[in-house]
Design an enzyme around this catalytic site. Structure first.
Site, short mmCIF file in Angstrom:
data_model
loop_
_atom_site.label_atom_id
_atom_site.label_comp_id
_atom_site.label_asym_id
_atom_site.label_seq_id
_atom_site.Cartn_x
_atom_site.Cartn_y
_atom_site.Cartn_z
N HIS A 184 1.70 -0.15 -2.14
CA HIS A 184 1.24 1.13 -1.60
C HIS A 184 -0.19 1.36 -2.05
CE1 HIS A 184 0.90 5.66 -1.89
NE2 HIS A 184 1.28 5.51 -0.64
N ASN A 185 -1.03 1.88 -1.13
CA ASN A 185 -2.46 2.11 -1.47
C ASN A 185 -3.06 0.87 -2.15
OD1 ASN A 185 -2.23 4.67 -0.43
ND2 ASN A 185 -2.27 5.72 -2.40
N GLU A 216 -1.19 -2.32 2.29
CA GLU A 216 -1.54 -1.11 3.05
C GLU A 216 -3.05 -1.01 3.25
OE1 GLU A 216 -0.36 3.60 3.25
OE2 GLU A 216 -0.34 2.62 1.29
N ASP A 256 -5.56 1.94 4.58
CA ASP A 256 -5.83 3.30 5.06
C ASP A 256 -7.20 3.29 5.73
OD1 ASP A 256 -3.46 4.07 4.00
OD2 ASP A 256 -4.28 5.31 2.39
N HIS A 298 -8.74 6.32 0.17
CA HIS A 298 -7.71 7.34 0.21
C HIS A 298 -8.36 8.63 0.71
CE1 HIS A 298 -4.27 9.81 -1.38
NE2 HIS A 298 -3.65 8.80 -0.82
N GLU A 317 -2.54 2.46 8.25
CA GLU A 317 -2.51 3.91 8.38
C GLU A 317 -3.82 4.28 9.07
OE1 GLU A 317 -2.31 7.76 5.53
OE2 GLU A 317 -0.90 6.16 5.09
#
Length: 577
Positions: free
Chosen positions: A123-124, A153, A155, A168, A202
């Protein structure tokens, strides 16, 4: 003690004596003499008796091979005999390790659908620190891949000069170019494991930069990027890791068929539930940030986002991992769309497990599900992944940059099967008719298993950085992580001022109902009477990869690095009750 000449230094034979004392292992000497008899030498037959008690191949040919491999004395080798030093070398080698060495290679069936595997997920991934002001770095992707991670991931946000960036959003985390990350993925995705990588996008970019993202992925990844179904047909079940070897899959939203306008764009009216939940968390998070004026001054104005708009080009890259809003388990089980998947926050997943545990298990036999940490965790802490694995969830995303018990469990789960990032789920989590309930652990018809762990000794435990002047007072805790009924923790007494060779000889017993899901975590801590105990080292592995008999456990640091030469020496026994 070794400075016989009293000149404050060790010379010649004094150095040899010092090393002998340093390596002295009274408990191994006792074990050796138990099998060798009075002549203090192990014959192949006597070594075979030891191997039989270990539950290993005890024939003479195997005993001869061990002697020829580990015995240090050429004369003893010639007579097929093993001395104490050779016996110690053997027990400290991989052959004496608690981890089943047959499981260090890919040994599981890799031809089943993707949804039948636990998949190592980050995640991230881009963050090296917390999600509020930490640095973003391409190095974080390299580290994740080298740890066997198979789902990373990205973003993606609008960047300057027409170049999308990864960071983020709405925070002070630094930004890195999307293009640079894709280049790192090309170079490192398959260095450690050849099995497929999933890019969890994302997307917060506008249509123009979405097209730029697609152009970068196609140009940089080339044939590695999967752009169409393997056989051109919509499958009834997902392809296998074996079929997708060396391929990179994109997870994201996909335009409905026949809904694209002349300019190759369309507006999706249904928002992804993951985004809605994260936006709600973001609203709370931004409210908290407004209380900190020094942060407020540096936060840039929120970027306008049109994530509901998806370009046809980006949509076309989504093949087997189509992100869809989760309506209900009943709807998902009815639709049976193998290529559709949903993401759940840890809170939503826990709610589903509590209310419809077996339904979630059955959902996960057909489709992929991704679990992610709550966005409110400003320090990027993790949740317990075990409860998600108990329900058959495959993509249990953790913050790899945050060490702790949760990442220890993740390392332990994916320690086996060649550390390839894919671990086959137990059969009762793969059958569509399963009655397994992840809350109670009932369903597979298990008999209880008794696990006996005798903690014998530890060797050369390190001093702690914050207590350089103090010797550790170590104790060992053994934890079972599995279904609720199996979760347990027991520990030894502490030994005062001895990190060199503490000896416990204490037996801890555990009862397991679903051993196929259980992880065993060995933890060494420094006992403290006035404050919290300090972490010294740990090692975690699946119960199914645990070897019986006298075994060494090579400890790891908080961040998963080897703590050589620190070890535990234990005796393991398990049996059905």
């Amino acid at each position: 003690e070794c400075d016989k000449s009293s000149n404050d230094r060790l010379e010649e034979h004094e150095i040899e004596e010092f090393c002998t004392l340093l390596m002295k292992r009274p408990e191994l000497e006792e074990l050796f003499h138990r099998y060798s008899g009075q002549d203090c030498v192990l014959s192949a037959k006597e070594l075979g008796a030891f191997l039989q008690d270990q539950g290993e191949d005890a024939d003479l040919a195997h005993a001869h091979t061990i002697i020829q491999t580990y015995e240090l004395s050429e004369k003893a080798k010639q007579h097929n005999r093993m001395m104490l030093d050779g016996f110690m070398m053997y027990l400290l080698s991989a052959a004496g390790d608690i981890l089943n060495q047959e499981h260090t290679d890919v040994y599981q069936d890799m031809s089943q659908p993707l949804c039948h595997y636990f998949i190592s997920t980050s995640h991230n991934t881009y963050l090296t620190d917390n999600q509020i002001g930490g640095a973003s770095s391409t190095e974080a992707y390299i580290r994740a891949f080298m740890e066997g991670c198979r789902c990373v991931e990205l973003d993606c946000w609008e960047g300057s000069n027409g170049e999308p960036v990864i960071y983020h959003g709405h925070t002070l985390t630094s930004k890195i170019l999307f293009r640079d990350v894709i280049e790192i993925i090309r170079d490192y995705a398959f260095k450690h494991s050849s099995y497929p990588v999933i890019l969890s996008l994302e997307n917060h970019c506008g249509l123009e930069q979405q097209v730029t993202m697609v152009q970068h992925m196609k140009a940089i990844l080339g044939d590695m990027l999967l752009t169409q179904m393997l056989d051109g047909q919509v499958p009834k079940e997902l392809p296998s890791p074996e079929q997708l070897k060396g391929k990179i899959l994109v997870k994201g939203k996909k335009l409905p068929d026949l809904v694209c306008d002349p300019e190759n764009m369309s507006f999706l009216s249904d928002n992804n539930e993951e985004e809605e939940e994260e936006e709600e968390e973001e609203r709370v998070l931004r409210k908290d940030r407004r209380r900190s004026s020094h942060l407020l001054q540096e936060i840039r104005p929120l970027q306008a986002k049109d994530t509901a708009q998806i370009s046809q080009e980006l949509s076309d890259l989504v093949v087997y991992c189509q992100a869809v809003p989760f309506q209900s388990l009943e709807h998902a089980l009815r639709s049976k769309q193998a290529c559709q998947m949903s993401s759940f926050s840890e809170r939503k997943a826990r709610k589903l497990i509590k209310e419809s545990g077996n339904g979630l298990v059955r959902y996960n036999t057909r489709q992929l599900s991704r679990i992610y940490p709550l966005g409110l965790k400003m320090n990027s802490s993790n949740y317990n992944p075990q409860e998600m694995w108990n329900a058959g969830c495959q993509l249990v995303a953790l913050n790899f940059q945050t060490p702790g018990c949760e990442m220890d469990l993740n390392h332990g789960r994916f320690l086996v099967n060649g550390r390839c990032g894919y671990v086959l789920k137990p059969s009762f989590l793969r059958s569509r008719q399963t009655s397994f309930d992840p809350e109670s652990g009932r369903g597979p018809g298990h008999r209880a298993t008794l696990l006996l762990v005798k903690v014998i000794t530890a060797q050369q435990l390190p001093k702690l950085n914050n207590k350089k002047s103090s010797i550790v007072d170590p104790f060992v805790r053994v934890e079972i992580h599995g279904v609720r009924a199996d979760c347990s923790s027991k520990q030894t007494e502490y030994k005062l001022n001895n990190g060199f060779n503490p000896r416990w000889e204490e037996t801890l017993s555990f009862q397991l109902w679903v051993p196929e899901l259980a992880l065993v975590r060995f933890v060494v801590e420094d006992y403290d009477t006035t404050s919290c105990n300090d972490f010294v080292g740990q090692f975690t592995l699946p119960f199914t990869s645990l070897r019986e008999g006298y075994r060494h456990i090579h400890l790891c640091s908080r961040d998963g690095a080897a703590l050589a030469p620190a070890t535990l020496f234990v005796h393991i026994k398990s049996k059905k009750m």
